[in-house]
Design an enzyme around this catalytic site. Structure first.
Site, PDB file in Angstrom:
ATOM      1  N   LEU A 246     -19.806  45.569  12.521  1.00 36.36           N
ATOM      2  CA  LEU A 246     -18.851  44.537  12.121  1.00 36.36           C
ATOM      3  C   LEU A 246     -19.400  43.746  10.944  1.00 36.36           C
ATOM      4  CD1 LEU A 246     -16.221  42.979  12.560  1.00 36.36           C
ATOM      5  CD2 LEU A 246     -17.439  41.525  14.194  1.00 36.36           C
ATOM      6  N   TYR A 247     -20.691  43.477  10.947  1.00 34.44           N
ATOM      7  CA  TYR A 247     -21.310  42.787   9.816  1.00 34.44           C
ATOM      8  C   TYR A 247     -21.019  43.529   8.520  1.00 34.44           C
ATOM      9  CZ  TYR A 247     -24.968  41.413   6.531  1.00 34.44           C
ATOM     10  OH  TYR A 247     -25.647  41.006   5.403  1.00 34.44           O
TER      11      TYR A 247
END
Length: 435
Positions: A246-247
């Site tokens: 997700l980062y």
């Protein structure tokens, strides 16, 4: 190492119709209508149920609420404005006026100190969230304040604060480094990444596009955008549509958002894809940092292996080299071309890799730390977990070399030696303990 030496170190640093027709019948139409109504009612209840399930799962989630979502900050007043202006005072001819977001962070501290050291006007902004030990951030803040850099405690999503800052200081440049960092933490607290890396970036761009004059913006992307790409070394033109975390996805979203604001509003934007930055005053969540801590404590450290005992390697890049790349990006950034939120002509849009071009296996990193610390590490070989980590990173920096004059000069042995010296000095000072 004295605090003055520490300060000096930082400064240098993507029908076929039927054959027969049935006669039209009102009875058939009624049947169809009631049938459609029944189906519509059924699916409405299904969707409503799903929404309620999602709602209750969200409200009962054990994920912590990001501290920067719930905190309030105080700012403003004549004394506050005076401190802002003094910090942003330019001492060098042709100096820049730079707002540094995330100024109490690892890279932000070093960049702010380097800018101040050469005579630029610098103002910091940071929310001091508790993703990692806040005392380390406060110590960085103290170093910067002694060198004349004022860090405002506030959130990049606070539009009123950002607007006020541009009213007080006509910034020529923004060095946007504020972000929720870390790959693995996204599995625990995903909302913090959306809040900081997407919403926060948009907030900064919104204020910048309305400023007059508009500043040029340099911001931190990440090597993580290359995700599952297997072509090495990574080139800026390679595909970045397969994020592994997700980062990485939020950083990729940032690059697309940057393109949009450049296209619509004429903002000059430069994205820097950092490759595993390390060094003094680093982040405790990074492997080299907590490896050092755990080796000294006699604790086992995890050495990850990819499938079939594949080597996990990183393109470790020393902080001083990253700082030089950041300053070069600021110095070569062209002016934004909009005014009053309206674009007048095309504006500069760039993205560069800032790496070291020499991937090192993580096991080699541990061996270097063992020699520097004079302690044998207790290694625990583990399979690379499916938590967003990738097997390797490797930067192609030809564009940065050609256009920024970027040339990394610090090898891992030298860089880790500097880090260990700082680590031992900082945590042996008597009033700090490694978290």
């Amino acid at each position: 190492m004295s605090q003055m030496k520490l300060i000096s170190h930082i400064d240098n640093i993507p029908s076929t119709p039927g054959k027969f027709k049935m006669e039209k019948s009102p009875y058939i139409h009624r049947l169809r209508f009631h049938s459609s109504l029944a189906k519509l009612t059924f699916w409405s209840f299904v969707f409503l149920g799903l929404i309620l399930v999602f709602f209750f799962r969200s409200t009962t989630s054990s994920s912590p609420i990001p501290s920067d979502l719930s905190r309030t900050y105080s700012w403003g007043g004549l004394a506050w404005e005076k401190r802002v202006r003094v910090s942003a005072r330019i001492r060098a001819s042709n100096g820049l006026l730079v707002l540094v977001t995330g100024a109490a962070g690892f890279v932000g501290t070093h960049v702010s100190a380097a800018l101040k050291s050469r005579g630029d006007g610098v103002l910091g902004l940071d929310n001091f969230n508790d993703y990692y030990d806040t005392s380390l951030k406060r110590a960085r803040q103290a170093l910067l304040e002694r060198s004349g850099v004022f860090i405002i405690e506030g959130d990049i999503n606070d539009i009123a604060l950002l607007t006020k800052l541009f009213e007080v200081v006509p910034f020529t440049h923004v060095m946007h480094l504020a972000a929720q960092a870390g790959v693995r933490y996204a599995m625990e607290n995903p909302s913090s990444y959306v809040h900081s890396n997407i919403a926060g970036f948009v907030s900064v761009l919104e204020v910048c596009k309305s400023a007059n004059p508009q500043p040029a913006i340099v911001w931190a992307s990440s090597s993580s955008v290359y995700g599952l790409n297997t072509k090495v070394p990574f080139l800026e033109k390679d595909r970045t549509d397969q994020p592994a975390s997700l980062y990485a996805a939020t950083k990729k979203a940032g690059e697309e958002i940057a393109h949009t604001y450049n296209h619509i509003y004429g903002l000059s934007l430069t994205g820097l894809r950092f490759f595993t930055v390390y060094g003094p005053w680093g982040r405790p969540d990074m492997a080299y940092f907590f490896f050092t801590r755990d080796i000294l404590r006699g604790k086992s450290i995890p050495i990850f292996e990819a499938a079939d005992h594949g080597t996990v390697a990183r393109d470790f890049t020393y902080i001083d080299d990253i700082v030089k790349g950041c300053l070069a990006a600021l110095d070569t950034a062209e002016k934004s071309t909009g005014s009053g939120g309206k674009k007048k002509r095309s504006a500069q849009l760039r993205v560069y890799n800032l790496g070291n071009t020499s991937p090192v296996p993580v096991s080699n990193l541990v061996s270097i730390l063992e020699r520097l610390l004079k302690v044998k590490a207790k290694r625990s070989i583990m399979k690379l977990p499916r938590n967003g980590d990738v097997q390797f990173t490797h930067a192609n920096i030809s564009s940065a070399q050609r256009e920024l004059g970027y040339k990394p000069t610090t090898d891992l042995q030298t860089g880790l030696k500097n880090f260990v010296r700082w680590y031992l000095s900082y945590y042996d000072s008597g009033n700090k303990s490694a978290q």
